[in-house]
Scaffold this motif. Sequence first.
Motif, PDB file in Angstrom:
ATOM      1  N   ALA A  84      -7.201  -2.803  22.610  1.00  0.00           N
ATOM      2  CA  ALA A  84      -8.414  -2.059  22.562  1.00  0.00           C
ATOM      3  C   ALA A  84      -8.554  -0.708  21.964  1.00  0.00           C
ATOM      4  CB  ALA A  84      -9.403  -2.623  23.659  1.00  0.00           C
ATOM      5  N   LEU A  85      -7.626   0.105  23.028  1.00  0.00           N
ATOM      6  CA  LEU A  85      -7.578   1.547  22.740  1.00  0.00           C
ATOM      7  C   LEU A  85      -7.248   1.942  21.436  1.00  0.00           C
ATOM      8  CD1 LEU A  85      -8.061   4.244  24.138  1.00  0.00           C
ATOM      9  CD2 LEU A  85      -5.658   4.051  24.672  1.00  0.00           C
ATOM     10  N   LEU A  86      -6.182   1.111  20.704  1.00  0.00           N
ATOM     11  CA  LEU A  86      -5.878   1.301  19.606  1.00  0.00           C
ATOM     12  C   LEU A  86      -6.624   0.693  18.382  1.00  0.00           C
ATOM     13  CD1 LEU A  86      -1.847   1.188  20.688  1.00  0.00           C
ATOM     14  CD2 LEU A  86      -3.336   3.299  20.285  1.00  0.00           C
ATOM     15  N   HIS A  87      -7.455   0.190  18.681  1.00  0.00           N
ATOM     16  CA  HIS A  87      -8.021  -0.620  17.581  1.00  0.00           C
ATOM     17  C   HIS A  87      -8.483   0.097  16.286  1.00  0.00           C
ATOM     18  CE1 HIS A  87     -11.842   1.060  18.970  1.00  0.00           C
ATOM     19  NE2 HIS A  87     -12.402   0.709  17.920  1.00  0.00           N
ATOM     20  N   ASP A  88      -8.687   1.231  16.339  1.00  0.00           N
ATOM     21  CA  ASP A  88      -8.850   2.235  15.282  1.00  0.00           C
ATOM     22  C   ASP A  88      -7.855   3.290  15.041  1.00  0.00           C
ATOM     23  OD1 ASP A  88     -11.274   0.992  14.271  1.00  0.00           O
ATOM     24  OD2 ASP A  88     -12.708   2.375  15.572  1.00  0.00           O
ATOM     25  N   ALA A  89      -6.906   2.845  15.630  1.00  0.00           N
ATOM     26  CA  ALA A  89      -5.503   3.911  15.462  1.00  0.00           C
ATOM     27  C   ALA A  89      -5.119   4.152  14.257  1.00  0.00           C
ATOM     28  CB  ALA A  89      -4.379   3.651  16.281  1.00  0.00           C
ATOM     29  N   ALA A  90      -5.471   3.585  13.235  1.00  0.00           N
ATOM     30  CA  ALA A  90      -4.942   3.677  11.732  1.00  0.00           C
ATOM     31  C   ALA A  90      -5.844   4.791  11.140  1.00  0.00           C
ATOM     32  CB  ALA A  90      -5.059   2.438  10.973  1.00  0.00           C
ATOM     33  N   GLU A  91      -6.704   4.940  11.892  1.00  0.00           N
ATOM     34  CA  GLU A  91      -7.736   6.070  11.130  1.00  0.00           C
ATOM     35  C   GLU A  91      -7.237   7.453  11.383  1.00  0.00           C
ATOM     36  OE1 GLU A  91     -11.620   5.391  12.677  1.00  0.00           O
ATOM     37  OE2 GLU A  91     -11.810   3.353  11.618  1.00  0.00           O
ATOM     38  N   TYR A  92      -6.097   7.764  12.326  1.00  0.00           N
ATOM     39  CA  TYR A  92      -5.581   9.010  12.409  1.00  0.00           C
ATOM     40  C   TYR A  92      -4.756   9.380  11.091  1.00  0.00           C
ATOM     41  CZ  TYR A  92      -0.357   7.932  12.950  1.00  0.00           C
ATOM     42  OH  TYR A  92       0.729   7.394  12.641  1.00  0.00           O
ATOM     43  N   VAL A  93      -4.527   8.421  10.220  1.00  0.00           N
ATOM     44  CA  VAL A  93      -4.156   8.689   8.657  1.00  0.00           C
ATOM     45  C   VAL A  93      -5.032   8.468   7.869  1.00  0.00           C
ATOM     46  CG1 VAL A  93      -2.164   8.007   7.299  1.00  0.00           C
ATOM     47  CG2 VAL A  93      -1.948   7.724   9.618  1.00  0.00           C
ATOM     48  N   ILE A  94      -5.853   7.586   7.858  1.00  0.00           N
ATOM     49  CA  ILE A  94      -6.681   7.461   6.573  1.00  0.00           C
ATOM     50  C   ILE A  94      -8.314   7.751   6.898  1.00  0.00           C
ATOM     51  CG2 ILE A  94      -5.320   5.605   5.582  1.00  0.00           C
ATOM     52  CD1 ILE A  94      -7.106   3.484   7.128  1.00  0.00           C
ATOM     53  N   GLY A  95      -8.492   8.015   8.076  1.00  0.00           N
ATOM     54  CA  GLY A  95     -10.009   8.651   8.291  1.00  0.00           C
ATOM     55  C   GLY A  95     -10.695   7.578   8.896  1.00  0.00           C
ATOM     56  N   ASP A  96     -11.875   7.799   9.158  1.00  0.00           N
ATOM     57  CA  ASP A  96     -12.951   6.888   9.510  1.00  0.00           C
ATOM     58  C   ASP A  96     -13.853   6.610   8.312  1.00  0.00           C
ATOM     59  OD1 ASP A  96     -14.411   4.973  11.108  1.00  0.00           O
ATOM     60  OD2 ASP A  96     -15.915   6.771  11.934  1.00  0.00           O
ATOM     61  N   MET A  97     -13.774   5.807   7.462  1.00  0.00           N
ATOM     62  CA  MET A  97     -14.573   5.495   6.485  1.00  0.00           C
ATOM     63  C   MET A  97     -15.702   4.521   6.855  1.00  0.00           C
ATOM     64  SD  MET A  97     -13.245   4.125   2.858  1.00  0.00           S
ATOM     65  CE  MET A  97     -11.976   5.162   2.659  1.00  0.00           C
ATOM     66  N   ILE A  98     -17.047   4.985   6.595  1.00  0.00           N
ATOM     67  CA  ILE A  98     -17.965   4.345   6.985  1.00  0.00           C
ATOM     68  C   ILE A  98     -18.124   2.765   6.172  1.00  0.00           C
ATOM     69  CG2 ILE A  98     -19.385   6.248   7.633  1.00  0.00           C
ATOM     70  CD1 ILE A  98     -20.908   6.027   5.047  1.00  0.00           C
ATOM     71  N   SER A  99     -18.551   1.748   6.923  1.00  0.00           N
ATOM     72  CA  SER A  99     -18.748   0.567   6.243  1.00  0.00           C
ATOM     73  C   SER A  99     -19.312   0.413   4.942  1.00  0.00           C
ATOM     74  CB  SER A  99     -19.618  -0.188   7.266  1.00  0.00           C
ATOM     75  OG  SER A  99     -18.828  -0.477   8.380  1.00  0.00           O
ATOM     76  N   PRO A 100     -20.471   1.312   4.547  1.00  0.00           N
ATOM     77  CA  PRO A 100     -20.751   0.981   3.161  1.00  0.00           C
ATOM     78  C   PRO A 100     -19.818   1.681   1.984  1.00  0.00           C
ATOM     79  CG  PRO A 100     -22.629   1.962   4.649  1.00  0.00           C
ATOM     80  CD  PRO A 100     -21.348   1.956   5.238  1.00  0.00           C
ATOM     81  N   PHE A 101     -19.097   2.499   2.487  1.00  0.00           N
ATOM     82  CA  PHE A 101     -17.956   2.951   1.527  1.00  0.00           C
ATOM     83  C   PHE A 101     -16.767   2.004   1.378  1.00  0.00           C
ATOM     84  CE2 PHE A 101     -14.878   6.259  -0.075  1.00  0.00           C
ATOM     85  CZ  PHE A 101     -15.352   6.381  -1.126  1.00  0.00           C
ATOM     86  N   LYS A 102     -16.479   1.555   2.404  1.00  0.00           N
ATOM     87  CA  LYS A 102     -15.251   0.594   2.591  1.00  0.00           C
ATOM     88  C   LYS A 102     -15.622  -0.611   1.601  1.00  0.00           C
ATOM     89  CE  LYS A 102     -13.836   1.154   7.272  1.00  0.00           C
ATOM     90  NZ  LYS A 102     -13.717   0.464   8.698  1.00  0.00           N
ATOM     91  N   ALA A 103     -17.049  -1.002   1.662  1.00  0.00           N
ATOM     92  CA  ALA A 103     -17.428  -2.216   0.630  1.00  0.00           C
ATOM     93  C   ALA A 103     -17.468  -1.627  -0.849  1.00  0.00           C
ATOM     94  CB  ALA A 103     -18.845  -2.448   1.024  1.00  0.00           C
ATOM     95  N   GLU A 111      -6.047  -3.212   2.629  1.00  0.00           N
ATOM     96  CA  GLU A 111      -4.370  -3.332   2.626  1.00  0.00           C
ATOM     97  C   GLU A 111      -3.848  -2.154   3.254  1.00  0.00           C
ATOM     98  OE1 GLU A 111      -0.997  -4.298  -0.845  1.00  0.00           O
ATOM     99  OE2 GLU A 111      -2.904  -4.444  -1.267  1.00  0.00           O
ATOM    100  N   VAL A 112      -4.080  -1.001   2.938  1.00  0.00           N
ATOM    101  CA  VAL A 112      -3.155   0.208   3.773  1.00  0.00           C
ATOM    102  C   VAL A 112      -3.713   0.042   4.943  1.00  0.00           C
ATOM    103  CG1 VAL A 112      -3.132   2.667   3.740  1.00  0.00           C
ATOM    104  CG2 VAL A 112      -3.225   1.505   1.640  1.00  0.00           C
ATOM    105  N   GLU A 113      -4.865  -0.187   5.540  1.00  0.00           N
ATOM    106  CA  GLU A 113      -5.116  -0.306   6.887  1.00  0.00           C
ATOM    107  C   GLU A 113      -4.390  -1.342   7.686  1.00  0.00           C
ATOM    108  OE1 GLU A 113      -9.464  -0.309   9.250  1.00  0.00           O
ATOM    109  OE2 GLU A 113      -9.191  -1.554   7.617  1.00  0.00           O
ATOM    110  N   HIS A 114      -4.270  -2.283   6.990  1.00  0.00           N
ATOM    111  CA  HIS A 114      -3.515  -3.653   7.483  1.00  0.00           C
ATOM    112  C   HIS A 114      -2.005  -3.078   7.660  1.00  0.00           C
ATOM    113  CE1 HIS A 114      -3.342  -7.860   8.521  1.00  0.00           C
ATOM    114  NE2 HIS A 114      -2.223  -7.766   7.820  1.00  0.00           N
TER     115      HIS A 114
END
Length: 202
Positions: A84-103, A111-114
């Motif tokens: 749970a603590l690491l659920h957004d850990a990938a964002e240390y590299v790719i940033g926190d992209m808001i959901s509308p922009f992800k769409a 794919e990169v996040e995965h």
Amino acid sequence: MPPRKDASPRAWQRMLSGRRLDLLDPSPLDIELSDIAHGLARVARWNGQTLGAHAFSVAQHSLLVEDIFGLIGEEPSPKERIAALLHDAAEYVIGDMISPFKAVVGGGYREVEHRLRHAIHLRFGLKPDLSKKLEARIKRADQVAAYLEATVLAGFSNTEAAAFFGKPSEIVVERFDVTPQPVEQVQNAFLERFSALEAARH
């Protein structure tokens, strides 16, 4: 040395730890907790559109989600709490992209996040893919945290936030303090929480 004109575009990022993380083929060996904590403490949630003297960082959000996760359903194990603590850990590299922009961006971002998430999980002794049950519990904690952040910090009405994230019914959200904290304080809190969970795990 300057890159050759025919060289392929650089696909790795140099971290403060000295690691070079390849975004196309990330290795667990190139992932360090110190880099994750440093990066997440400096990535703003909600594209920085929040109230307060400081940005509300992904690191602070991650701590909030892990706290909420512990109150939803059965008591989680330390290993599940780490997930749970690491659920957004990938964002240390790719940033926190808001959901509308992800769409708008589509599958490439996912794919990169995965790939990054798989490498992070392996680095810290988690399964590359979490069970659907665990994923769902973490997702619900994430939604509760998003509802709280949206209404307290990001200018959403309760009705609007409930439409996007669901109205929390599992816990009393008022018990959580989401006052944005200074970068170094949040970074240290993230590292300390991970260390405590690792100690409990072993």
